[in-house]
Structures are given as C-alpha cells and as structure tokens.
Design a protein around this motif. Sequence first.
Motif, PDB file in Angstrom:
ATOM      1  N   ASP A 110       1.055  -0.981   0.171  1.00  0.00           N
ATOM      2  CA  ASP A 110      -0.080   0.362   0.155  1.00  0.00           C
ATOM      3  C   ASP A 110       0.813   1.505  -0.184  1.00  0.00           C
ATOM      4  O   ASP A 110       0.429   2.220  -0.810  1.00  0.00           O
ATOM      5  CB  ASP A 110      -0.490  -0.088   1.329  1.00  0.00           C
ATOM      6  CG  ASP A 110      -2.013  -0.934   0.615  1.00  0.00           C
ATOM      7  OD1 ASP A 110      -2.222  -1.160  -0.128  1.00  0.00           O
ATOM      8  OD2 ASP A 110      -2.277  -1.408   2.186  1.00  0.00           O
ATOM      9  N   LEU A 111       2.113   1.230   0.636  1.00  0.00           N
ATOM     10  CA  LEU A 111       2.867   2.373   0.529  1.00  0.00           C
ATOM     11  C   LEU A 111       3.970   1.814  -0.580  1.00  0.00           C
ATOM     12  O   LEU A 111       4.734   3.502  -0.845  1.00  0.00           O
ATOM     13  CB  LEU A 111       4.083   2.331   2.156  1.00  0.00           C
ATOM     14  CG  LEU A 111       3.738   2.520   3.094  1.00  0.00           C
ATOM     15  CD1 LEU A 111       4.299   2.158   4.004  1.00  0.00           C
ATOM     16  CD2 LEU A 111       2.464   3.399   3.521  1.00  0.00           C
ATOM     17  N   GLY A 112       3.608   1.225  -1.553  1.00  0.00           N
ATOM     18  CA  GLY A 112       4.031   1.325  -3.304  1.00  0.00           C
ATOM     19  C   GLY A 112       5.567   0.410  -3.023  1.00  0.00           C
ATOM     20  O   GLY A 112       6.902   0.997  -3.681  1.00  0.00           O
ATOM     21  N   TYR A 113       5.684  -0.030  -1.852  1.00  0.00           N
ATOM     22  CA  TYR A 113       6.923  -0.591  -1.451  1.00  0.00           C
ATOM     23  C   TYR A 113       6.610  -2.953  -2.408  1.00  0.00           C
ATOM     24  O   TYR A 113       5.881  -2.930  -1.554  1.00  0.00           O
ATOM     25  CB  TYR A 113       8.149  -0.741  -0.252  1.00  0.00           C
ATOM     26  CG  TYR A 113       8.353   0.544  -0.111  1.00  0.00           C
ATOM     27  CD1 TYR A 113       9.366   1.213  -0.726  1.00  0.00           C
ATOM     28  CD2 TYR A 113       7.280   1.370   0.944  1.00  0.00           C
ATOM     29  CE1 TYR A 113       9.448   2.445  -0.799  1.00  0.00           C
ATOM     30  CE2 TYR A 113       7.400   2.727   0.425  1.00  0.00           C
ATOM     31  CZ  TYR A 113       8.535   3.274   0.299  1.00  0.00           C
ATOM     32  OH  TYR A 113       9.182   4.219   0.540  1.00  0.00           O
ATOM     33  N   GLY A 114       7.883  -3.316  -2.983  1.00  0.00           N
ATOM     34  CA  GLY A 114       7.987  -4.201  -2.820  1.00  0.00           C
ATOM     35  C   GLY A 114       7.592  -5.398  -3.945  1.00  0.00           C
ATOM     36  O   GLY A 114       6.852  -6.384  -4.390  1.00  0.00           O
ATOM     37  N   PHE A 115       7.060  -4.652  -5.175  1.00  0.00           N
ATOM     38  CA  PHE A 115       6.831  -4.848  -6.300  1.00  0.00           C
ATOM     39  C   PHE A 115       7.173  -5.363  -7.519  1.00  0.00           C
ATOM     40  O   PHE A 115       6.797  -5.912  -8.237  1.00  0.00           O
ATOM     41  CB  PHE A 115       5.880  -3.501  -6.715  1.00  0.00           C
ATOM     42  CG  PHE A 115       3.845  -3.179  -6.476  1.00  0.00           C
ATOM     43  CD1 PHE A 115       3.403  -4.170  -6.569  1.00  0.00           C
ATOM     44  CD2 PHE A 115       4.757  -2.186  -5.757  1.00  0.00           C
ATOM     45  CE1 PHE A 115       2.194  -3.218  -5.460  1.00  0.00           C
ATOM     46  CE2 PHE A 115       3.054  -1.397  -5.444  1.00  0.00           C
ATOM     47  CZ  PHE A 115       2.129  -2.348  -4.877  1.00  0.00           C
TER      48      PHE A 115
END
Length: 136
Positions: A97-102
Amino acid sequence: MTAPNGGLPERPMSPHLQVWRWHVTMACSILHRASIFALYFGALLLAGWAIALASGPDCYAHYMSLVGSPLGKLVLFGVTVMLFFNIAYNVRQTFWDLGYGFLPKTADMTGVVAITFGVVAAVVVWVIAGFTGALS
C-alpha cells in the motif's frame, strides 16, 4: 450484437489456473483467503469455548475433551498457522500500500517469508505451550 450466423458471438476465454504458471504470490493470495476462513472458524471455536465455560463444568469438560483431542489440536494448530500467516501477509500488504515490494523477486521473497513466518511462529507457540504444560 449478434454473430453473423445469428447466434451469440464467440467470446474470449478467461485465463485459468491451467494457463498461468504457478508462483508464490498466487499461493499467498489463495492462502490469505483460506486464512480469513480459518480465522472465522477460530472465532467460532472461541465463542463455543466461552459458551461452554458459561454453561457449567460438565459442558466445559466435554468441550475441552473435544478441543483437546488429537483432531482438535490439529485444527487449533492450523488456526494458529493461519493467524500468524495472516499477520505477516497484512504487514506485506501494508508495504504494498505504501508502494514498496512490487518487483517480482521482492514479491516472491516476501511471500515465502510470510508463509515461513506463519509455520515457524505457530510451531514456536505450540512448543512453548507444550513445555509449559498447556497442552495436557
């Protein structure tokens, strides 16, 4: 819109499990849905325990004999695994949700970590419970 032959038009087939290559993030998604079901079931077990406790010593003893049976302990262990997996999965989801780990390697690694954490944490809790006499 109709097809030239008067029937319904040909529609494309949706991708299915036979089309997609199996990967960890797919397993995590399925396990997350299973963990939600397991946690609902665990809440019902907890409610049954509270009802048995309020119903008197005989009812409580009978309920505890069911939960304390080998099958009951297996079910409780499974609920424990799913509880810890759900916690790890939701931490993973928070980072998403914070934009990390994609990145695919990161997503796969965090999926393996979530599954491993669920199993290892449950084993640790049950080993501690066994050493303290809580499983007797």
